[in-house]
Design a protein around this motif. Structure first.
Motif, PDB file in Angstrom:
ATOM      1  N   ASP A 151      30.005 -11.981  25.923  1.00 55.34           N
ATOM      2  CA  ASP A 151      30.644 -12.044  27.231  1.00 55.34           C
ATOM      3  C   ASP A 151      32.012 -12.706  27.221  1.00 55.34           C
ATOM      4  O   ASP A 151      32.447 -13.289  28.215  1.00 55.34           O
ATOM      5  N   GLY A 152      32.717 -12.604  26.098  1.00 58.54           N
ATOM      6  CA  GLY A 152      34.138 -12.901  26.083  1.00 58.54           C
ATOM      7  C   GLY A 152      34.511 -14.366  26.000  1.00 58.54           C
ATOM      8  O   GLY A 152      33.685 -15.252  25.768  1.00 58.54           O
ATOM      9  N   VAL A 153      35.810 -14.608  26.184  1.00 58.87           N
ATOM     10  CA  VAL A 153      36.398 -15.935  25.991  1.00 58.87           C
ATOM     11  C   VAL A 153      35.712 -16.983  26.854  1.00 58.87           C
ATOM     12  O   VAL A 153      35.472 -18.113  26.411  1.00 58.87           O
ATOM     13  N   HIS A 154      35.401 -16.641  28.086  1.00 61.08           N
ATOM     14  CA  HIS A 154      34.798 -17.601  29.011  1.00 61.08           C
ATOM     15  C   HIS A 154      33.282 -17.372  29.091  1.00 61.08           C
ATOM     16  O   HIS A 154      32.697 -17.325  30.173  1.00 61.08           O
ATOM     17  N   SER A 155      32.654 -17.262  27.952  1.00 63.24           N
ATOM     18  CA  SER A 155      31.249 -16.894  27.832  1.00 63.24           C
ATOM     19  C   SER A 155      30.317 -17.895  28.509  1.00 63.24           C
ATOM     20  O   SER A 155      30.329 -19.091  28.213  1.00 63.24           O
ATOM     21  N   ALA A 156      29.470 -17.383  29.384  1.00 60.82           N
ATOM     22  CA  ALA A 156      28.432 -18.223  29.999  1.00 60.82           C
ATOM     23  C   ALA A 156      27.350 -18.569  28.983  1.00 60.82           C
ATOM     24  O   ALA A 156      26.755 -19.647  29.047  1.00 60.82           O
ATOM     25  N   VAL A 157      27.101 -17.660  28.035  1.00 57.12           N
ATOM     26  CA  VAL A 157      26.090 -17.935  27.018  1.00 57.12           C
ATOM     27  C   VAL A 157      26.579 -19.050  26.090  1.00 57.12           C
ATOM     28  O   VAL A 157      25.826 -19.976  25.761  1.00 57.12           O
ATOM     29  N   ARG A 158      27.828 -18.993  25.668  1.00 54.30           N
ATOM     30  CA  ARG A 158      28.363 -20.068  24.823  1.00 54.30           C
ATOM     31  C   ARG A 158      28.351 -21.398  25.564  1.00 54.30           C
ATOM     32  O   ARG A 158      28.068 -22.449  24.972  1.00 54.30           O
ATOM     33  N   ALA A 159      28.659 -21.381  26.849  1.00 54.74           N
ATOM     34  CA  ALA A 159      28.680 -22.616  27.621  1.00 54.74           C
ATOM     35  C   ALA A 159      27.310 -23.291  27.625  1.00 54.74           C
ATOM     36  O   ALA A 159      27.227 -24.529  27.666  1.00 54.74           O
ATOM     37  N   CYS A 160      26.234 -22.493  27.570  1.00 52.08           N
ATOM     38  CA  CYS A 160      24.888 -23.079  27.495  1.00 52.08           C
ATOM     39  C   CYS A 160      24.601 -23.641  26.113  1.00 52.08           C
ATOM     40  O   CYS A 160      23.986 -24.693  25.971  1.00 52.08           O
ATOM     41  N   LEU A 161      25.054 -22.927  25.089  1.00 51.10           N
ATOM     42  CA  LEU A 161      24.763 -23.340  23.719  1.00 51.10           C
ATOM     43  C   LEU A 161      25.680 -24.451  23.235  1.00 51.10           C
ATOM     44  O   LEU A 161      25.238 -25.376  22.548  1.00 51.10           O
ATOM     45  N   ARG A 162      26.965 -24.344  23.571  1.00 52.12           N
ATOM     46  CA  ARG A 162      27.987 -25.249  23.035  1.00 52.12           C
ATOM     47  C   ARG A 162      28.952 -25.642  24.157  1.00 52.12           C
ATOM     48  O   ARG A 162      30.097 -25.167  24.205  1.00 52.12           O
ATOM     49  N   PRO A 163      28.503 -26.481  25.087  1.00 56.41           N
ATOM     50  CA  PRO A 163      29.328 -26.782  26.265  1.00 56.41           C
ATOM     51  C   PRO A 163      30.664 -27.439  25.940  1.00 56.41           C
ATOM     52  O   PRO A 163      31.585 -27.389  26.744  1.00 56.41           O
ATOM     53  N   GLY A 164      30.809 -28.032  24.761  1.00 58.18           N
ATOM     54  CA  GLY A 164      32.088 -28.656  24.417  1.00 58.18           C
ATOM     55  C   GLY A 164      33.104 -27.726  23.802  1.00 58.18           C
ATOM     56  O   GLY A 164      34.280 -28.077  23.655  1.00 58.18           O
ATOM     57  N   ASP A 165      32.682 -26.518  23.420  1.00 60.07           N
ATOM     58  CA  ASP A 165      33.581 -25.569  22.770  1.00 60.07           C
ATOM     59  C   ASP A 165      34.309 -24.732  23.817  1.00 60.07           C
ATOM     60  O   ASP A 165      33.920 -23.600  24.124  1.00 60.07           O
ATOM     61  N   VAL A 166      35.362 -25.286  24.369  1.00 58.06           N
ATOM     62  CA  VAL A 166      36.128 -24.564  25.384  1.00 58.06           C
ATOM     63  C   VAL A 166      37.387 -23.997  24.739  1.00 58.06           C
ATOM     64  O   VAL A 166      37.927 -24.566  23.780  1.00 58.06           O
ATOM     65  N   PRO A 167      37.884 -22.870  25.216  1.00 65.50           N
ATOM     66  CA  PRO A 167      39.089 -22.272  24.632  1.00 65.50           C
ATOM     67  C   PRO A 167      40.291 -23.206  24.741  1.00 65.50           C
ATOM     68  O   PRO A 167      40.536 -23.799  25.798  1.00 65.50           O
ATOM     69  N   ARG A 168      41.038 -23.326  23.661  1.00 66.02           N
ATOM     70  CA  ARG A 168      42.233 -24.162  23.630  1.00 66.02           C
ATOM     71  C   ARG A 168      43.472 -23.296  23.812  1.00 66.02           C
ATOM     72  O   ARG A 168      43.689 -22.358  23.053  1.00 66.02           O
ATOM     73  N   PRO A 169      44.326 -23.595  24.796  1.00 65.21           N
ATOM     74  CA  PRO A 169      45.580 -22.842  24.940  1.00 65.21           C
ATOM     75  C   PRO A 169      46.459 -23.033  23.703  1.00 65.21           C
ATOM     76  O   PRO A 169      46.544 -24.126  23.146  1.00 65.21           O
ATOM     77  N   ARG A 170      47.130 -21.965  23.280  1.00 61.44           N
ATOM     78  CA  ARG A 170      47.980 -22.025  22.107  1.00 61.44           C
ATOM     79  C   ARG A 170      49.467 -21.965  22.441  1.00 61.44           C
ATOM     80  O   ARG A 170      50.297 -21.820  21.551  1.00 61.44           O
ATOM     81  N   GLY A 171      49.819 -22.054  23.726  1.00 63.08           N
ATOM     82  CA  GLY A 171      51.218 -22.181  24.102  1.00 63.08           C
ATOM     83  C   GLY A 171      51.964 -20.885  24.324  1.00 63.08           C
ATOM     84  O   GLY A 171      53.166 -20.914  24.616  1.00 63.08           O
ATOM     85  N   TYR A 172      51.270 -19.726  24.169  1.00 62.44           N
ATOM     86  CA  TYR A 172      51.933 -18.442  24.368  1.00 62.44           C
ATOM     87  C   TYR A 172      51.023 -17.517  25.173  1.00 62.44           C
ATOM     88  O   TYR A 172      49.808 -17.726  25.272  1.00 62.44           O
ATOM     89  N   ALA A 173      51.637 -16.474  25.717  1.00 66.89           N
ATOM     90  CA  ALA A 173      50.896 -15.374  26.322  1.00 66.89           C
ATOM     91  C   ALA A 173      51.605 -14.081  25.969  1.00 66.89           C
ATOM     92  O   ALA A 173      52.826 -14.052  25.782  1.00 66.89           O
ATOM     93  N   SER A 174      50.831 -13.011  25.860  1.00 71.67           N
ATOM     94  CA  SER A 174      51.406 -11.680  25.653  1.00 71.67           C
ATOM     95  C   SER A 174      51.494 -10.976  26.999  1.00 71.67           C
ATOM     96  O   SER A 174      50.496 -10.866  27.716  1.00 71.67           O
ATOM     97  N   TRP A 175      52.688 -10.506  27.323  1.00 69.77           N
ATOM     98  CA  TRP A 175      52.880  -9.654  28.495  1.00 69.77           C
ATOM     99  C   TRP A 175      52.952  -8.230  27.961  1.00 69.77           C
ATOM    100  O   TRP A 175      53.836  -7.900  27.177  1.00 69.77           O
ATOM    101  N   GLN A 176      51.985  -7.403  28.350  1.00 66.64           N
ATOM    102  CA  GLN A 176      51.816  -6.135  27.663  1.00 66.64           C
ATOM    103  C   GLN A 176      51.603  -4.988  28.629  1.00 66.64           C
ATOM    104  O   GLN A 176      51.272  -5.187  29.794  1.00 66.64           O
ATOM    105  N   GLY A 177      51.797  -3.782  28.092  1.00 62.51           N
ATOM    106  CA  GLY A 177      51.585  -2.588  28.891  1.00 62.51           C
ATOM    107  C   GLY A 177      51.328  -1.385  28.006  1.00 62.51           C
ATOM    108  O   GLY A 177      51.561  -1.414  26.796  1.00 62.51           O
ATOM    109  N   LEU A 178      50.844  -0.326  28.616  1.00 61.98           N
ATOM    110  CA  LEU A 178      50.597   0.945  27.951  1.00 61.98           C
ATOM    111  C   LEU A 178      51.248   2.011  28.815  1.00 61.98           C
ATOM    112  O   LEU A 178      50.764   2.316  29.902  1.00 61.98           O
TER     113      LEU A 178
END
Length: 385
Positions: A151-178
């Motif tokens: 269930d992706g980056v903000h996984s509810a399943v991971r939050a139950c198993l590993r509540p301290g493992d939250v995604p860390r921002p890396r200082g960039y974002a991609s602005w993208q299109g198709l």
């Protein structure tokens, strides 16, 4: 086994295909009413197409082959060239770029009606000695022998198993299109990666005159969304003189642009607990600098399916730990390289003194380091772990 998968993205659908072909009963729960087919396009390297083959899915006809990568400055001056034709020939599997929706449609077409179930979001999981229960926000539940959190980056399943493992921002974002782009590059098999003042840019043909493009910009949590992202890109990269970049900027529309924040989660040695495990971005999210996100999710699905081959419910836990042991080191390598700052910056602005074949050899070595699917994989559509 009766298996519940949370999330119908690339990894969740691929796991469902693989597990069903191993004889298991599978239900996939996806929040919302339809498959989430946004996200522009994605790259499938040889390890990703090999993983598809190992799952019994022929990648023929998906997107457009990528045969050459050219790295350039913002003026168009060439810095390096990578020969992907030689990589594909040696590994036996193509490198592709395709709209994400094409891959989701191909995966979903392998599943009977009723396997994917749409509705409320999963809020958590709980397990006992006899099985696992997935909990949903409307109060309903789903009982199974095993639960796979895809269930992706903000996984509810991971939050139950590993509540301290939250995604860390890396200082960039991609602005993208198709978008369709009226330039020769759009009908080619050449991918372009550019770097210069203000950030980096990528332009990759996906077939039918369409191109996937992105610009990487500094980003921090809480940064406001611009009223007109296309205008922001034109202001920031308008001084770039490369003609393909100028064509992208001229044709970009606000409705085409989406933002993709770069985050990273630590890759633990043990991904799950008991009859629960994780897959894809739910356990190893990382920046898109090496375009391995979808590929690693497909690799997870292949190894998970093999680990559960012939396994019954009572033996789910040791089989899931075996899957994690096999996949963990290679997923961790992909995460480390993708999160390394020089990788994110595409190597700087000086020419690389290596031939296209030598550059291809380096890429081939990297793909082998992060892949289970390529280990002893035969040429053709039937790769195996």
């Amino acid at each position: 086994m009766d298996v519940v998968i949370i999330g119908a993205g690339v990894g969740g659908l691929a796991a469902a295909v693989g597990l069903r072909r191993r004889g298991h009963d599978v239900r996939v729960f996806e929040r919302g009413e339809v498959l989430r087919t946004g996200g522009a396009a994605l790259a499938l390297w040889s390890n990703g197409t090999a993983a598809l083959g190992g799952l019994g899915i022929d990648p023929t006809g998906l997107g457009r082959p990528t045969e050459v990568i050219i790295g350039s400055t913002h003026t168009g001056a060439e810095l390096y060239r990578i020969d992907l034709r030689s990589v594909s020939a040696r590994l036996g599997w193509p490198n592709l770029c395709l709209p994400r929706r094409e891959l989701l449609d191909r995966l979903a077409s392998q599943l009977p009606d009723g396997v994917v179930r749409f509705g409320p979001a999963c809020t958590g999981v709980r397990q006992d000695a006899d099985g696992v229960t997935a909990l949903f926000e409307d109060g309903t539940t789903a009982r199974a022998d095993a639960v796979i959190g895809a269930d992706g980056v903000h996984s509810a399943v991971r939050a139950c198993l590993r509540p301290g493992d939250v995604p860390r921002p890396r200082g960039y974002a991609s602005w993208q299109g198709l978008t369709p782009l009226p330039v020769p590059l759009a009908e080619s098999t050449t991918s372009r990666w550019l770097t210069g003042p203000g950030g980096t840019c990528g332009i990759i043909p996906t077939g039918g005159g369409m191109v996937q493009w992105w610009f990487d910009l500094p980003w921090a949590p809480g940064d406001p969304e611009p009223a007109s992202p296309a205008e922001v890109l034109r202001e920031r990269f308008g001084a770039w003189t490369d003609p393909d970049v100028r064509a992208v900027l001229a044709h970009a529309k606000d409705e085409d642009v989406t933002s993709f924040p770069h985050v990273q989660t630590p890759v633990p040695k043990t991904w799950g607990s008991g009859r629960i495990t994780l897959l894809g971005d739910a356990v190893h999210a990382f920046p898109p600098s090496t375009a391995q996100g979808a590929n690693q999710a497909l690799e997870d699905a292949l190894v998970l399916s093999a680990a559960l081959d012939g396994v019954r419910g009572a033996d789910a836990a040791p089989a899931l730990r075996r899957y994690e042991r096999v996949r963990g080191p290679r997923a961790a390598r992909a995460s480390w390289v993708s999160g390394h700052q020089p990788t994110q910056r595409m190597g700087g602005t000086r020419p690389v003194p290596l031939s296209p074949a030598a550059m291809g050899g380096l890429l081939e070595g990297y793909l082998k380091l992060v892949s289970n699917a390529l280990r002893n994989a035969p040429r053709g559509p039937q790769a195996r772990v």
